[in-house]
Design an enzyme around this catalytic site. Structure first.
Site, PDB file in Angstrom:
ATOM      1  N   ASP A  48       0.809  -1.232   0.000  1.00 53.82           N
ATOM      2  CA  ASP A  48       0.000   0.000   0.000  1.00 53.82           C
ATOM      3  C   ASP A  48       0.845   1.286   0.000  1.00 53.82           C
ATOM      4  O   ASP A  48       0.327   2.345  -0.304  1.00 53.82           O
ATOM      5  CB  ASP A  48      -0.918   0.031   1.234  1.00 53.82           C
ATOM      6  CG  ASP A  48      -1.990  -1.047   1.184  1.00 53.82           C
ATOM      7  OD1 ASP A  48      -2.116  -1.713   0.137  1.00 53.82           O
ATOM      8  OD2 ASP A  48      -2.693  -1.234   2.198  1.00 53.82           O
ATOM      9  N   GLY A  56      -5.822  -1.008  -1.275  1.00 57.17           N
ATOM     10  CA  GLY A  56      -5.589   0.317  -0.726  1.00 57.17           C
ATOM     11  C   GLY A  56      -6.651   0.557   0.324  1.00 57.17           C
ATOM     12  O   GLY A  56      -7.733   1.051   0.046  1.00 57.17           O
ATOM     13  N   ARG A  57      -6.331   0.101   1.526  1.00 56.36           N
ATOM     14  CA  ARG A  57      -7.291   0.141   2.638  1.00 56.36           C
ATOM     15  C   ARG A  57      -7.574   1.584   3.070  1.00 56.36           C
ATOM     16  O   ARG A  57      -8.707   2.016   3.110  1.00 56.36           O
ATOM     17  CB  ARG A  57      -6.676  -0.680   3.770  1.00 56.36           C
ATOM     18  CG  ARG A  57      -7.309  -0.589   5.107  1.00 56.36           C
ATOM     19  CD  ARG A  57      -6.740  -1.642   6.006  1.00 56.36           C
ATOM     20  NE  ARG A  57      -7.391  -2.908   5.750  1.00 56.36           N
ATOM     21  CZ  ARG A  57      -8.563  -3.273   6.261  1.00 56.36           C
ATOM     22  NH1 ARG A  57      -9.195  -2.480   7.078  1.00 56.36           N
ATOM     23  NH2 ARG A  57      -9.076  -4.430   5.979  1.00 56.36           N
ATOM     24  N   GLU A  86      -9.977   0.039  -2.908  1.00 57.98           N
ATOM     25  CA  GLU A  86     -10.999  -0.651  -2.099  1.00 57.98           C
ATOM     26  C   GLU A  86     -11.565   0.218  -0.972  1.00 57.98           C
ATOM     27  O   GLU A  86     -12.700   0.025  -0.549  1.00 57.98           O
ATOM     28  CB  GLU A  86     -10.422  -1.947  -1.523  1.00 57.98           C
ATOM     29  CG  GLU A  86      -9.225  -1.706  -0.613  1.00 57.98           C
ATOM     30  CD  GLU A  86      -8.543  -2.962  -0.115  1.00 57.98           C
ATOM     31  OE1 GLU A  86      -9.019  -4.075  -0.390  1.00 57.98           O
ATOM     32  OE2 GLU A  86      -7.498  -2.815   0.570  1.00 57.98           O
ATOM     33  N   ARG A 118     -18.507  -3.596 -16.682  1.00 58.86           N
ATOM     34  CA  ARG A 118     -18.009  -4.795 -15.992  1.00 58.86           C
ATOM     35  C   ARG A 118     -17.034  -4.365 -14.902  1.00 58.86           C
ATOM     36  O   ARG A 118     -16.334  -3.361 -15.057  1.00 58.86           O
ATOM     37  CB  ARG A 118     -17.262  -5.707 -16.975  1.00 58.86           C
ATOM     38  CG  ARG A 118     -18.140  -6.298 -18.062  1.00 58.86           C
ATOM     39  CD  ARG A 118     -19.008  -7.427 -17.504  1.00 58.86           C
ATOM     40  NE  ARG A 118     -19.706  -8.139 -18.555  1.00 58.86           N
ATOM     41  CZ  ARG A 118     -20.928  -7.849 -19.007  1.00 58.86           C
ATOM     42  NH1 ARG A 118     -21.591  -6.817 -18.501  1.00 58.86           N
ATOM     43  NH2 ARG A 118     -21.486  -8.558 -19.965  1.00 58.86           N
ATOM     44  N   HIS A 138      -5.617 -10.227  -4.389  1.00 57.89           N
ATOM     45  CA  HIS A 138      -4.299 -10.711  -3.958  1.00 57.89           C
ATOM     46  C   HIS A 138      -3.336 -10.970  -5.113  1.00 57.89           C
ATOM     47  O   HIS A 138      -2.161 -11.242  -4.862  1.00 57.89           O
ATOM     48  CB  HIS A 138      -4.463 -11.953  -3.081  1.00 57.89           C
ATOM     49  CG  HIS A 138      -5.160 -11.619  -1.799  1.00 57.89           C
ATOM     50  ND1 HIS A 138      -6.532 -11.567  -1.704  1.00 57.89           N
ATOM     51  CD2 HIS A 138      -4.673 -11.264  -0.584  1.00 57.89           C
ATOM     52  CE1 HIS A 138      -6.862 -11.221  -0.472  1.00 57.89           C
ATOM     53  NE2 HIS A 138      -5.767 -11.029   0.224  1.00 57.89           N
ATOM     54  N   GLN A 141      -2.191  -8.763  -6.721  1.00 60.73           N
ATOM     55  CA  GLN A 141      -1.256  -7.641  -6.565  1.00 60.73           C
ATOM     56  C   GLN A 141      -0.148  -7.932  -5.564  1.00 60.73           C
ATOM     57  O   GLN A 141       0.838  -7.204  -5.491  1.00 60.73           O
ATOM     58  CB  GLN A 141      -2.015  -6.381  -6.095  1.00 60.73           C
ATOM     59  CG  GLN A 141      -3.025  -5.895  -7.106  1.00 60.73           C
ATOM     60  CD  GLN A 141      -4.090  -5.013  -6.473  1.00 60.73           C
ATOM     61  OE1 GLN A 141      -3.965  -3.806  -6.465  1.00 60.73           O
ATOM     62  NE2 GLN A 141      -5.131  -5.602  -5.925  1.00 60.73           N
ATOM     63  N   ARG A 142      -0.329  -8.980  -4.758  1.00 58.48           N
ATOM     64  CA  ARG A 142       0.686  -9.289  -3.734  1.00 58.48           C
ATOM     65  C   ARG A 142       1.508 -10.517  -4.081  1.00 58.48           C
ATOM     66  O   ARG A 142       2.463 -10.844  -3.381  1.00 58.48           O
ATOM     67  CB  ARG A 142      -0.005  -9.531  -2.381  1.00 58.48           C
ATOM     68  CG  ARG A 142      -0.550  -8.287  -1.769  1.00 58.48           C
ATOM     69  CD  ARG A 142      -0.617  -8.293  -0.269  1.00 58.48           C
ATOM     70  NE  ARG A 142      -0.923  -9.523   0.382  1.00 58.48           N
ATOM     71  CZ  ARG A 142      -1.857  -9.665   1.334  1.00 58.48           C
ATOM     72  NH1 ARG A 142      -2.595  -8.633   1.675  1.00 58.48           N
ATOM     73  NH2 ARG A 142      -2.040 -10.805   1.934  1.00 58.48           N
TER      74      ARG A 142
HETATM   75  O1  F6P Z   1      -2.266  -3.978   3.965  1.00 59.54           O
HETATM   76  C1  F6P Z   1      -2.052  -4.517   2.729  1.00 59.54           C
HETATM   77  C2  F6P Z   1      -3.317  -5.074   2.153  1.00 59.54           C
HETATM   78  O2  F6P Z   1      -2.912  -5.578   0.921  1.00 59.54           O
HETATM   79  C3  F6P Z   1      -4.503  -4.087   2.043  1.00 59.54           C
HETATM   80  O3  F6P Z   1      -4.435  -3.247   0.922  1.00 59.54           O
HETATM   81  C4  F6P Z   1      -5.669  -5.026   2.024  1.00 59.54           C
HETATM   82  O4  F6P Z   1      -6.851  -4.405   2.503  1.00 59.54           O
HETATM   83  C5  F6P Z   1      -5.250  -6.121   2.943  1.00 59.54           C
HETATM   84  O5  F6P Z   1      -3.840  -6.164   2.899  1.00 59.54           O
HETATM   85  C6  F6P Z   1      -5.837  -7.460   2.601  1.00 59.54           C
HETATM   86  O6  F6P Z   1      -5.210  -8.429   3.356  1.00 59.54           O
HETATM   87  P1  F6P Z   1      -5.672  -9.946   3.615  1.00 59.54           P
HETATM   88  O7  F6P Z   1      -6.802 -10.254   2.688  1.00 59.54           O
HETATM   89  O8  F6P Z   1      -4.449 -10.748   3.322  1.00 59.54           O
HETATM   90  O9  F6P Z   1      -6.050 -10.003   5.041  1.00 59.54           O
END
Ligand code: F6P
Length: 340
Positions: free
Chosen positions: A126, A169-170, A220, A264, A270, A272-273
């Site tokens: 983030d 992006g919490r 998000e 759509r 995830h 992105q991670r």
């Molecule tokens: O803090 C990083 C992050 O990728 C946030 O953007 C997202 O809200 C959260 O982690 C989601 O994490 P998980 O689903 O692994 O709990």
């Protein structure tokens, strides 16, 4: 010195490069030995750790995930600093390197205040940690999101559709801002700036009027004007925080109704991670790992390594955890000139 290293919180591309950077420099330059602690703080309080040698970290900088795995366990729910000290003493451990985001670094700060020798390494896709210009993992997430948006655009164009893309992006919209700019999105929506549905609709219609398939990138944590709550339809995470997500679907329905453009939505989630880190993140993470070992060797406890321009320096943990690094208004306005 004997050093324990752990990765905690949500994972992030580059974690393994940090571990490799720390172990390689620690072994070669200082003659330190390392313990790999499994599943973040969980492994420390459960005494679940193993020796970590140079051999164990070979070729790791390009590998996604974390060889040590991760969890969102807090040691303060499992005996606190007393228990941490007990396990460290049992293994003759002199110091800890904690790699994590805001939650992990706050725990590290509290442990430091209770006398534990700890140094932090900032991690989060983030990019929301103050005191460092960038966190590793962010560049990879932006690259993945950009590539995905490019792909969604071509299918959107074939069908004359509007494409809504929800990115992570919490609390902050750095991924949305950078991936949106890089991919030429017609609308970018971030948690820091509330925008009305009318304004969003206007941008979408104006892109369509120019013969484009409108692309909307939404973080998000975004809330349209007049909406108090973030969209979170997936229950709670291990910290009891709402799991965000769903704004993209909601926005797509609403936009279709308002514009009559077939719309759509895609949640990148995830993706992105996961996977291999970019070259930028491999370099930054390796430098962070090596710098964390220098910081431990200098016994500068209670600090976190941080990127400042092109240099890595140690900053107090409280500086890193006191406030989130949000997207400043002028950065959003600069991007908004290109909307519609
Ligand atoms: O803090 C990083 C992050 O990728 C946030 O953007 C997202 O809200 C959260 O982690 C989601 O994490 P998980 O689903 O692994 O709990």
């Amino acid at each position: 010195m004997k050093i324990g290293i752990l990765t905690s919180g949500g994972d992030c591309p580059g974690l393994n490069a940090v571990i490799r950077g720390a172990v390689m420099k620690g072994d070669r330059i200082y003659g330190h030995t390392f313990f790999g602690i499994r599943d973040g703080w969980r492994g420390l309080v459960d005494d679940d750790l193993h020796p970590l040698s140079r051999h164990d970290v070979r070729g790791l900088s390009r590998q996604g995930g974390s060889i040590l795995h991760t969890s969102r366990t807090s040691p303060f729910d499992h005996g606190g600093s007393e228990r941490v000290k007990e396990v460290m003493d049992r293994h003759g451990m002199d110091a800890l390197i904690a790699v994590g985001g805001e939650g992990t670094l706050t725990v590290a700060r509290l442990l430091h205040e209770e006398g534990i020798n700890v140094v932090g390494v900032p991690k989060t896709i983030d990019n929301d940690l103050s005191a460092t210009d960038y966190t590793f993992g962010f560049d990879t997430a932006v690259a993945i999101a950009t590539k995905s948006i490019d792909r969604l655009r071509t299918t959107g164009e074939s069908h004359h559709r509007c494409m809504v893309v929800e990115v992570m992006g919490r609390h902050v919209g750095w991924i949305a801002l950078h991936a949106g700019l890089a991919s030429g999105a017609h609308v970018i929506l971030v948690p820091e700036v509330q925008v009305s549905m009318e304004e969003i609709t206007g941008w979408v219609l104006s892109a369509q009027a120019r013969g484009r398939a409108p692309v909307v990138v939404v973080a998000e944590g975004f809330r349209p004007t007049g909406h108090e709550e973030v969209v979170a339809t997936r229950g709670l995470d291990a910290f009891g925080r709402p799991r965000l997500g769903g704004i993209g679907d909601q926005m797509a329905l609403d936009l279709q109704e308002r514009t009559s453009i077939e719309t759509r939505s895609t949640v990148l989630g995830h993706l992105q991670r996961g996977g291999v880190p970019t070259a930028f993140d491999r370099v930054l993470a390796t430098r962070f790992g090596a710098a964390a070992v220098d910081t431990v060797s200098n016994r500068t406890w209670g600090t976190m390594v941080a990127l400042s321009g092109i240099d890595i320096r140690a900053v107090p943990l409280h500086q890193a955890t006191s406030e989130l690094k949000v997207v400043p208004r002028h950065r959003y306005d600069e991007a908004a000139i290109l909307f519609g």
